[in-house]
Write a protein that holds these residues in place. Sequence first.
Motif, PDB file in Angstrom:
ATOM      1  N   GLU A  44     -49.584  -7.000  -4.144  1.00 33.45           N
ATOM      2  CA  GLU A  44     -50.956  -7.414  -3.836  1.00 33.45           C
ATOM      3  C   GLU A  44     -51.875  -6.200  -3.667  1.00 33.45           C
ATOM      4  OE1 GLU A  44     -53.548  -9.011  -0.076  1.00 33.45           O
ATOM      5  OE2 GLU A  44     -51.376  -9.171   0.002  1.00 33.45           O
ATOM      6  N   ARG A  45     -51.452  -5.250  -2.862  1.00 30.60           N
ATOM      7  CA  ARG A  45     -52.321  -4.086  -2.581  1.00 30.60           C
ATOM      8  C   ARG A  45     -52.520  -3.235  -3.836  1.00 30.60           C
ATOM      9  NH1 ARG A  45     -53.252  -2.359   3.396  1.00 30.60           N
ATOM     10  NH2 ARG A  45     -52.772  -4.331   4.410  1.00 30.60           N
ATOM     11  N   TYR A  46     -51.458  -3.053  -4.613  1.00 31.65           N
ATOM     12  CA  TYR A  46     -51.580  -2.223  -5.802  1.00 31.65           C
ATOM     13  C   TYR A  46     -52.485  -2.879  -6.843  1.00 31.65           C
ATOM     14  CZ  TYR A  46     -50.267   0.420  -9.964  1.00 31.65           C
ATOM     15  OH  TYR A  46     -50.294   1.175 -11.104  1.00 31.65           O
ATOM     16  N   LEU A  47     -52.302  -4.171  -7.078  1.00 33.08           N
ATOM     17  CA  LEU A  47     -53.117  -4.859  -8.076  1.00 33.08           C
ATOM     18  C   LEU A  47     -54.577  -4.947  -7.640  1.00 33.08           C
ATOM     19  CD1 LEU A  47     -50.616  -7.681  -9.043  1.00 33.08           C
ATOM     20  CD2 LEU A  47     -51.293  -5.729 -10.448  1.00 33.08           C
ATOM     21  N   ARG A  48     -54.805  -5.107  -6.353  1.00 37.71           N
ATOM     22  CA  ARG A  48     -56.194  -5.123  -5.872  1.00 37.71           C
ATOM     23  C   ARG A  48     -56.841  -3.756  -6.071  1.00 37.71           C
ATOM     24  NH1 ARG A  48     -58.337  -8.079  -0.349  1.00 37.71           N
ATOM     25  NH2 ARG A  48     -60.385  -7.087  -0.220  1.00 37.71           N
ATOM     26  N   LEU A  49     -56.045  -2.711  -5.932  1.00 42.14           N
ATOM     27  CA  LEU A  49     -56.541  -1.365  -6.207  1.00 42.14           C
ATOM     28  C   LEU A  49     -56.906  -1.208  -7.681  1.00 42.14           C
ATOM     29  CD1 LEU A  49     -56.974   1.608  -5.401  1.00 42.14           C
ATOM     30  CD2 LEU A  49     -54.528   1.963  -5.724  1.00 42.14           C
ATOM     31  N   LEU A  50     -56.084  -1.763  -8.584  1.00 42.06           N
ATOM     32  CA  LEU A  50     -56.406  -1.692 -10.006  1.00 42.06           C
ATOM     33  C   LEU A  50     -57.697  -2.457 -10.315  1.00 42.06           C
ATOM     34  CD1 LEU A  50     -52.937  -2.137 -11.770  1.00 42.06           C
ATOM     35  CD2 LEU A  50     -54.111  -0.019 -11.137  1.00 42.06           C
ATOM     36  N   GLU A  51     -57.937  -3.543  -9.602  1.00 41.64           N
ATOM     37  CA  GLU A  51     -59.178  -4.286  -9.818  1.00 41.64           C
ATOM     38  C   GLU A  51     -60.399  -3.436  -9.459  1.00 41.64           C
ATOM     39  OE1 GLU A  51     -60.715  -8.648  -8.450  1.00 41.64           O
ATOM     40  OE2 GLU A  51     -60.608  -7.071  -6.942  1.00 41.64           O
ATOM     41  N   LEU A  52     -60.279  -2.632  -8.402  1.00 37.26           N
ATOM     42  CA  LEU A  52     -61.397  -1.769  -8.002  1.00 37.26           C
ATOM     43  C   LEU A  52     -61.761  -0.796  -9.113  1.00 37.26           C
ATOM     44  CD1 LEU A  52     -60.704  -0.790  -4.280  1.00 37.26           C
ATOM     45  CD2 LEU A  52     -62.000  -2.703  -5.194  1.00 37.26           C
ATOM     46  N   SER A  53     -60.764  -0.371  -9.870  1.00 34.78           N
ATOM     47  CA  SER A  53     -61.009   0.574 -10.966  1.00 34.78           C
ATOM     48  C   SER A  53     -61.344  -0.128 -12.266  1.00 34.78           C
ATOM     49  CB  SER A  53     -59.759   1.453 -11.160  1.00 34.78           C
ATOM     50  OG  SER A  53     -59.401   2.116  -9.970  1.00 34.78           O
ATOM     51  N   GLY A  54     -61.426  -1.447 -12.258  1.00 33.73           N
ATOM     52  CA  GLY A  54     -61.755  -2.198 -13.454  1.00 33.73           C
ATOM     53  C   GLY A  54     -60.622  -2.270 -14.452  1.00 33.73           C
ATOM     54  N   GLU A  55     -59.370  -2.071 -13.992  1.00 32.85           N
ATOM     55  CA  GLU A  55     -58.222  -2.041 -14.906  1.00 32.85           C
ATOM     56  C   GLU A  55     -57.554  -3.395 -15.079  1.00 32.85           C
ATOM     57  OE1 GLU A  55     -55.643   1.444 -14.278  1.00 32.85           O
ATOM     58  OE2 GLU A  55     -57.143   2.073 -12.816  1.00 32.85           O
ATOM     59  N   ILE A  56     -57.875  -4.347 -14.204  1.00 35.23           N
ATOM     60  CA  ILE A  56     -57.449  -5.722 -14.401  1.00 35.23           C
ATOM     61  C   ILE A  56     -58.660  -6.613 -14.178  1.00 35.23           C
ATOM     62  CG2 ILE A  56     -55.053  -5.329 -13.708  1.00 35.23           C
ATOM     63  CD1 ILE A  56     -55.728  -6.620 -11.034  1.00 35.23           C
ATOM     64  N   GLU A  57     -58.568  -7.842 -14.651  1.00 33.17           N
ATOM     65  CA  GLU A  57     -59.702  -8.752 -14.538  1.00 33.17           C
ATOM     66  C   GLU A  57     -59.943  -9.143 -13.083  1.00 33.17           C
ATOM     67  OE1 GLU A  57     -57.484 -13.020 -15.210  1.00 33.17           O
ATOM     68  OE2 GLU A  57     -58.139 -11.891 -16.966  1.00 33.17           O
ATOM     69  N   ARG A  58     -61.147  -9.657 -12.813  1.00 27.66           N
ATOM     70  CA  ARG A  58     -61.482 -10.113 -11.467  1.00 27.66           C
ATOM     71  C   ARG A  58     -60.464 -11.152 -11.010  1.00 27.66           C
ATOM     72  NH1 ARG A  58     -66.217 -10.100  -8.248  1.00 27.66           N
ATOM     73  NH2 ARG A  58     -65.410 -10.477  -6.144  1.00 27.66           N
ATOM     74  N   THR A  59     -59.899 -10.949  -9.821  1.00 23.94           N
ATOM     75  CA  THR A  59     -58.786 -11.760  -9.339  1.00 23.94           C
ATOM     76  C   THR A  59     -59.150 -12.433  -8.026  1.00 23.94           C
ATOM     77  OG1 THR A  59     -57.320 -10.129 -10.372  1.00 23.94           O
ATOM     78  CG2 THR A  59     -56.299 -11.709  -8.899  1.00 23.94           C
ATOM     79  N   ASP A  60     -58.489 -13.574  -7.749  1.00 27.60           N
ATOM     80  CA  ASP A  60     -58.832 -14.400  -6.587  1.00 27.60           C
ATOM     81  C   ASP A  60     -58.155 -13.894  -5.317  1.00 27.60           C
ATOM     82  OD1 ASP A  60     -60.159 -15.932  -8.438  1.00 27.60           O
ATOM     83  OD2 ASP A  60     -58.549 -17.392  -8.649  1.00 27.60           O
ATOM     84  N   TRP A  61     -58.506 -12.677  -4.885  1.00 31.29           N
ATOM     85  CA  TRP A  61     -57.871 -12.131  -3.688  1.00 31.29           C
ATOM     86  C   TRP A  61     -58.332 -12.825  -2.415  1.00 31.29           C
ATOM     87  CZ3 TRP A  61     -53.870 -10.034  -5.416  1.00 31.29           C
ATOM     88  CH2 TRP A  61     -53.863  -9.211  -6.521  1.00 31.29           C
ATOM     89  N   THR A  62     -59.426 -13.565  -2.448  1.00 27.97           N
ATOM     90  CA  THR A  62     -59.889 -14.267  -1.247  1.00 27.97           C
ATOM     91  C   THR A  62     -59.235 -15.630  -1.092  1.00 27.97           C
ATOM     92  OG1 THR A  62     -61.769 -15.188  -2.469  1.00 27.97           O
ATOM     93  CG2 THR A  62     -62.129 -13.109  -1.309  1.00 27.97           C
ATOM     94  N   MET A  63     -58.314 -15.966  -1.980  1.00 33.08           N
ATOM     95  CA  MET A  63     -57.640 -17.262  -1.933  1.00 33.08           C
ATOM     96  C   MET A  63     -56.194 -17.062  -2.369  1.00 33.08           C
ATOM     97  SD  MET A  63     -58.863 -20.812  -3.745  1.00 33.08           S
ATOM     98  CE  MET A  63     -60.569 -20.418  -3.350  1.00 33.08           C
ATOM     99  N   GLN A  64     -55.343 -16.693  -1.426  1.00 34.15           N
ATOM    100  CA  GLN A  64     -53.966 -16.371  -1.762  1.00 34.15           C
ATOM    101  C   GLN A  64     -53.004 -17.321  -1.056  1.00 34.15           C
ATOM    102  OE1 GLN A  64     -52.885 -12.088  -2.074  1.00 34.15           O
ATOM    103  NE2 GLN A  64     -54.856 -11.807  -1.055  1.00 34.15           N
ATOM    104  N   PRO A  65     -51.779 -17.484  -1.637  1.00 34.22           N
ATOM    105  CA  PRO A  65     -51.179 -16.731  -2.736  1.00 34.22           C
ATOM    106  C   PRO A  65     -51.748 -17.115  -4.100  1.00 34.22           C
ATOM    107  CG  PRO A  65     -49.691 -18.452  -2.020  1.00 34.22           C
ATOM    108  CD  PRO A  65     -50.835 -18.464  -1.054  1.00 34.22           C
ATOM    109  N   LEU A  66     -51.636 -16.176  -5.037  1.00 31.73           N
ATOM    110  CA  LEU A  66     -52.098 -16.424  -6.392  1.00 31.73           C
ATOM    111  C   LEU A  66     -51.200 -17.450  -7.080  1.00 31.73           C
ATOM    112  CD1 LEU A  66     -52.755 -12.781  -7.648  1.00 31.73           C
ATOM    113  CD2 LEU A  66     -54.402 -14.355  -6.608  1.00 31.73           C
ATOM    114  N   GLN A  67     -51.790 -18.213  -7.977  1.00 35.36           N
ATOM    115  CA  GLN A  67     -50.993 -19.118  -8.799  1.00 35.36           C
ATOM    116  C   GLN A  67     -50.086 -18.300  -9.722  1.00 35.36           C
ATOM    117  OE1 GLN A  67     -50.616 -22.625  -9.189  1.00 35.36           O
ATOM    118  NE2 GLN A  67     -51.416 -22.446  -7.106  1.00 35.36           N
TER     119      GLN A  67
END
Length: 539
Positions: A44-67
């Motif tokens: 979770e923490r690593y992928l959210r970090l990648l989102e900050l750098s624009g390396e993965i698409e916008r993700t639903d971190w405010t509604m977890q767990p992810l599908q």
Amino acid sequence: MGRSLCAAATLALGIAFLVPTSGRAQAAPRLDLGAGVIVGGEAERYLRLLELSGEIERTDWTMQPLQPTVARSLRPSAPGPWSGRFARSDVSNGLQLLRPSARLILNSAFPVQEALGPTWSGRGATISLQAGAAARWGRLSLQLAPVVFLAQNADFPLASNGTSGSLRYADSRFPFQIDNPQRFGTGTYGRVDPGTSSLDMELPAGLAIGLSSAPVRWGPALEYPLLLGPNAGGFPHYYAGTGRALDLWVVRVKAQLIGGWLSQSEFSTASAGKSRRFASAVVASAIPRGVPGLELGVTRMFESNQPFSARRALQPVDLRELLNGAPEENFTPVNQLASAFFRWVFPDAGAEVYGEWLRDDFPGSLRKLLLQPDDISTFTVGMQRVLASSATSRRVIRFEIVNGELTHNERGDHGALQPLPPYVHYLVVQGHTQHGLILGSPEAYGGAGWRLSLDHYSPRGRTSFGLERTLRFDWLPGQSPTATDIHPDVMYALRANVLRFSGSRDYGLTLLPAIDLNRNLERGADRLNLHAVLSVSGW
């Protein structure tokens, strides 16, 4: 016997750390994101970090767990420090074993509980084990991952709560209004929990339904989630909502409705017939077009001693009861919690800011809400920013603050009923808890805190250092808000955390030396504590 078991577990975990892996060349195992991104876990923490750098698409971190399908779709657009370790699985269907994990938790002077639920770590040694399997058949995903833990639960000085017998172990401030034990009795304490088990069904149009016992985190906070977080683990519940955000052109929306059953510890004061609670909650958020990176959301939750019914299940979406409960609620034990949050991501700057405000119970009227918006409320504000980024390295700084203290006006004379902090209720006497652990953040229960952290990611793992302060509480029921003999209970701690990859295993070490000043509001009663966590996962 309990001490022997904890000693044996300590030895076994120590051997696991010391035994080298095979000398043969091995490909680093990849995390199968199809098996789920665990709330509060490393992925979770690593992928959210990648989102900050624009390396993965916008993700639903405010509604977890992810599908599961959302997790499987996360493909980084550029190489990163953990590219060989954390990657999308290409397995579409079939059965797989999950990587087992073990944790040894040590507390030298007093318990420290920090988002490790459902495991409770008392004074002394605590061992926690988890293993399981996951399977997928088309749109249907199944995961069974139970957790078992055993705590030595050694003796330590308790705060006096004015009771005797077994209730002396109950909460120090409100032993009759919240199921939040200081200590879980004498002797060893343990439990088997369903853990992160779930059955998920993906429906057309981006919708999803399921059954789950996994931890839920709603809102943007990393350290101090307010309504629901991993502190108490999960609770058995059903859910229905969006599997991913739905694009309505003007706005992208996502929502989820859950309902489930909360359990209490043996130290609850609930009367016969009021021990089991039904909880229902809703979360919804919107990402408006034309404002890149901004997300706005709300949550609402009801907890009641009444059994399941269609009305109870849909109560969170009934706006007629937003300011005040229905007439029958005056005679029925029910509590409402509601929050509003925002998250704003700036990929060009590699940063995000976020915040959430939560209010407990009904305000009574719009006028009262406008006059006293901070009544029985708490808030969290935070940020994180990438300081340096390359194909083999990431450095990020994080800061988050929470404040759930009662205002001085609330501490005055309110007649027969004294004011209560968030998570506590006069009628639902278990409070906002599951098995004696707070469902949100312990720091938001009439206290406050902040945490500053610096993380460094490399192909070898992660190294983190931090500084934090926690105001446990600074006031007791019945005290005057102008009392001069109040000595706040404040804890300062340093945090060092190391995660290392080795062959097919991950090894972790956390050291948290702390000093608790005026422990339990006793002037000069300062206590030192060392909280340490050793962890091993993988084969």
